[in-house]
Design a protein around this motif. Structure first.
Motif, PDB file in Angstrom:
ATOM      1  N   TYR A 111       3.280 -11.154  -7.261  1.00  0.00           N
ATOM      2  CA  TYR A 111       4.254 -10.243  -6.665  1.00  0.00           C
ATOM      3  C   TYR A 111       3.591  -9.471  -5.530  1.00  0.00           C
ATOM      4  O   TYR A 111       2.444  -9.026  -5.630  1.00  0.00           O
ATOM      5  N   SER A 112       4.342  -9.269  -4.445  1.00  0.00           N
ATOM      6  CA  SER A 112       3.801  -8.555  -3.287  1.00  0.00           C
ATOM      7  C   SER A 112       3.550  -7.097  -3.623  1.00  0.00           C
ATOM      8  O   SER A 112       4.361  -6.463  -4.317  1.00  0.00           O
ATOM      9  N   PRO A 113       2.456  -6.522  -3.137  1.00  0.00           N
ATOM     10  CA  PRO A 113       2.205  -5.101  -3.378  1.00  0.00           C
ATOM     11  C   PRO A 113       3.180  -4.231  -2.607  1.00  0.00           C
ATOM     12  O   PRO A 113       3.770  -4.660  -1.613  1.00  0.00           O
ATOM     13  N   MET A 114       3.355  -3.000  -3.089  1.00  0.00           N
ATOM     14  CA  MET A 114       4.172  -2.018  -2.380  1.00  0.00           C
ATOM     15  C   MET A 114       3.291  -1.083  -1.575  1.00  0.00           C
ATOM     16  O   MET A 114       2.135  -0.856  -1.930  1.00  0.00           O
ATOM     17  N   GLU A 135       1.048   6.483 -16.126  1.00  0.00           N
ATOM     18  CA  GLU A 135       1.722   7.771 -16.326  1.00  0.00           C
ATOM     19  C   GLU A 135       2.275   8.387 -15.046  1.00  0.00           C
ATOM     20  O   GLU A 135       3.054   9.324 -15.117  1.00  0.00           O
ATOM     21  N   GLY A 136       1.880   7.923 -13.878  1.00  0.00           N
ATOM     22  CA  GLY A 136       2.223   8.620 -12.639  1.00  0.00           C
ATOM     23  C   GLY A 136       3.488   8.101 -11.971  1.00  0.00           C
ATOM     24  O   GLY A 136       4.549   8.002 -12.574  1.00  0.00           O
ATOM     25  N   TRP A 137       3.356   7.744 -10.689  1.00  0.00           N
ATOM     26  CA  TRP A 137       4.481   7.245  -9.903  1.00  0.00           C
ATOM     27  C   TRP A 137       4.995   5.925 -10.463  1.00  0.00           C
ATOM     28  O   TRP A 137       4.222   5.097 -10.955  1.00  0.00           O
ATOM     29  N   ILE A 138       6.320   5.708 -10.333  1.00  0.00           N
ATOM     30  CA  ILE A 138       6.957   4.442 -10.694  1.00  0.00           C
ATOM     31  C   ILE A 138       7.577   3.865  -9.428  1.00  0.00           C
ATOM     32  O   ILE A 138       8.337   4.544  -8.728  1.00  0.00           O
ATOM     33  N   GLY A 139       7.240   2.598  -9.128  1.00  0.00           N
ATOM     34  CA  GLY A 139       7.706   1.964  -7.905  1.00  0.00           C
ATOM     35  C   GLY A 139       8.813   0.958  -8.164  1.00  0.00           C
ATOM     36  O   GLY A 139       8.787   0.232  -9.160  1.00  0.00           O
ATOM     37  N   PHE A 140       9.785   0.922  -7.232  1.00  0.00           N
ATOM     38  CA  PHE A 140      10.929   0.018  -7.314  1.00  0.00           C
ATOM     39  C   PHE A 140      11.001  -0.799  -6.025  1.00  0.00           C
ATOM     40  O   PHE A 140      11.193  -0.242  -4.953  1.00  0.00           O
ATOM     41  N   VAL A 145      11.454  -5.482  -8.827  1.00  0.00           N
ATOM     42  CA  VAL A 145      10.085  -5.610  -9.322  1.00  0.00           C
ATOM     43  C   VAL A 145       9.537  -4.196  -9.495  1.00  0.00           C
ATOM     44  O   VAL A 145       9.558  -3.396  -8.551  1.00  0.00           O
ATOM     45  N   LEU A 146       9.100  -3.888 -10.697  1.00  0.00           N
ATOM     46  CA  LEU A 146       8.569  -2.561 -11.013  1.00  0.00           C
ATOM     47  C   LEU A 146       7.075  -2.493 -10.731  1.00  0.00           C
ATOM     48  O   LEU A 146       6.336  -3.461 -10.974  1.00  0.00           O
ATOM     49  N   HIS A 147       6.639  -1.332 -10.254  1.00  0.00           N
ATOM     50  CA  HIS A 147       5.228  -1.091  -9.973  1.00  0.00           C
ATOM     51  C   HIS A 147       4.818   0.261 -10.551  1.00  0.00           C
ATOM     52  O   HIS A 147       5.658   1.142 -10.758  1.00  0.00           O
ATOM     53  N   GLY A 191      -0.253  -1.381  -9.445  1.00  0.00           N
ATOM     54  CA  GLY A 191       0.319  -2.637  -8.988  1.00  0.00           C
ATOM     55  C   GLY A 191       1.578  -3.006  -9.743  1.00  0.00           C
ATOM     56  O   GLY A 191       2.143  -2.195 -10.490  1.00  0.00           O
ATOM     57  N   PRO A 192       2.066  -4.242  -9.576  1.00  0.00           N
ATOM     58  CA  PRO A 192       3.284  -4.664 -10.262  1.00  0.00           C
ATOM     59  C   PRO A 192       3.073  -4.741 -11.770  1.00  0.00           C
ATOM     60  O   PRO A 192       1.972  -5.027 -12.241  1.00  0.00           O
TER      61      PRO A 192
END
Length: 263
Positions: free
Chosen positions: A122-125, A219-224, A241-243, A247-248
């Protein structure tokens, strides 16, 4: 209803009272399903831990949304469907006045050391610092949207975008919650992060949610990293894709019913 520093307050073993932070985005007098889904995940994890000397990691959660949930006390129960020493299938139901509103099934697995095999294509954010702060209340009403904490996002094209969210409101008052349940209590917001249409013109609520995780969230940031698709026949899909900051970590799929307000 007075505000409180959590989404729910436990009343007894199975009953939970929502706070103003649970107010919905489609209807502010109903519960946004994100915190209730997190609550179901938490109860499933608790019930599993009570019967297992070595608790497993929740790796898949499928949720069917059977109806709206008023801003009133709900009951959540769980049972084991397929016990096992290394893999278990459990279910959970959230009900209001005896009417099931959410039903869920969860696979849980024992973890083991596979560090030498770890990886994902999966591609990084981009990092949260590389995205712009946004105020979701400019588009969406309700206590839940107002409560989600800091949001940084960018739109790549219509129905395609990326966002980082740092949640600040705990799921339950005075009760520890796993990083997985914390994540689950937020992820239904994916359907509103990068909409294909203005929700004031078109309703596109999701009928379900399927979460698949291949590692434990941080525990920190959640990426969408989210893509929204509409057909020409009133059907839709939000795929994410959750990060986390490492990473993913998994994916979400939400089936949509697309309803222009004029129709």
């Amino acid at each position: 209803m007075p505000s409180a520093p959590a989404y729910f307050e436990r009343l007894d073993e199975t009953r939970f009272r929502p706070t103003a932070h649970v107010g919905g985005a489609w209807n502010v007098d109903e519960q946004h399903v994100a915190p209730p889904i997190g609550l179901v995940a938490h109860v499933i994890e608790q019930a599993h831990a009570a019967r297992s000397p070595h608790p497993m990691q929740l790796t898949r959660l499928t949720v069917e949304i059977l109806g709206t949930i008023p801003m009133e006390t709900v009951e959540v129960t769980s049972s084991v469907l397929r016990p096992g020493r290394s893999i278990e299938l459990a279910d959970g139901t959230l009900s209001h006045h005896g009417r099931p509103a959410l039903v869920a099934r969860a696979w849980l697995q024992h973890t083991r050391d596979t560090t030498a095999l770890a990886g994902s294509a999966y591609s990084p954010m981009p990092s949260p610092d590389d995205l712009d702060p946004v105020d979701p209340t400019q588009m969406w009403p309700g206590g839940f949207i107002a409560s989600v904490g800091e949001i940084r996002s960018r739109n790549l094209e219509t129905g395609r975008g990326q966002a980082w969210i740092h949640p600040t409101v705990p799921l339950l008052a005075g009760e520890p919650v796993s990083p997985t349940a914390r994540l689950v209590a937020l992820i239904d917001i994916a359907n509103g992060i990068t909409p294909r249409a203005d929700p004031r013109d078109v309703a596109f609520p999701n009928l379900d949610l399927t979460l698949q995780l291949f590692r434990t969230p941080g525990e920190g940031w959640i990426g969408f990293d989210t893509t929204v698709s509409f057909s020409g026949a009133g059907l839709g899909l939000t795929a994410t894709v959750l990060h986390d900051e490492h990473g993913p970590l998994g994916t979400i799929a939400q089936t949509l019913t697309v309803r222009p307000h004029s129709s």
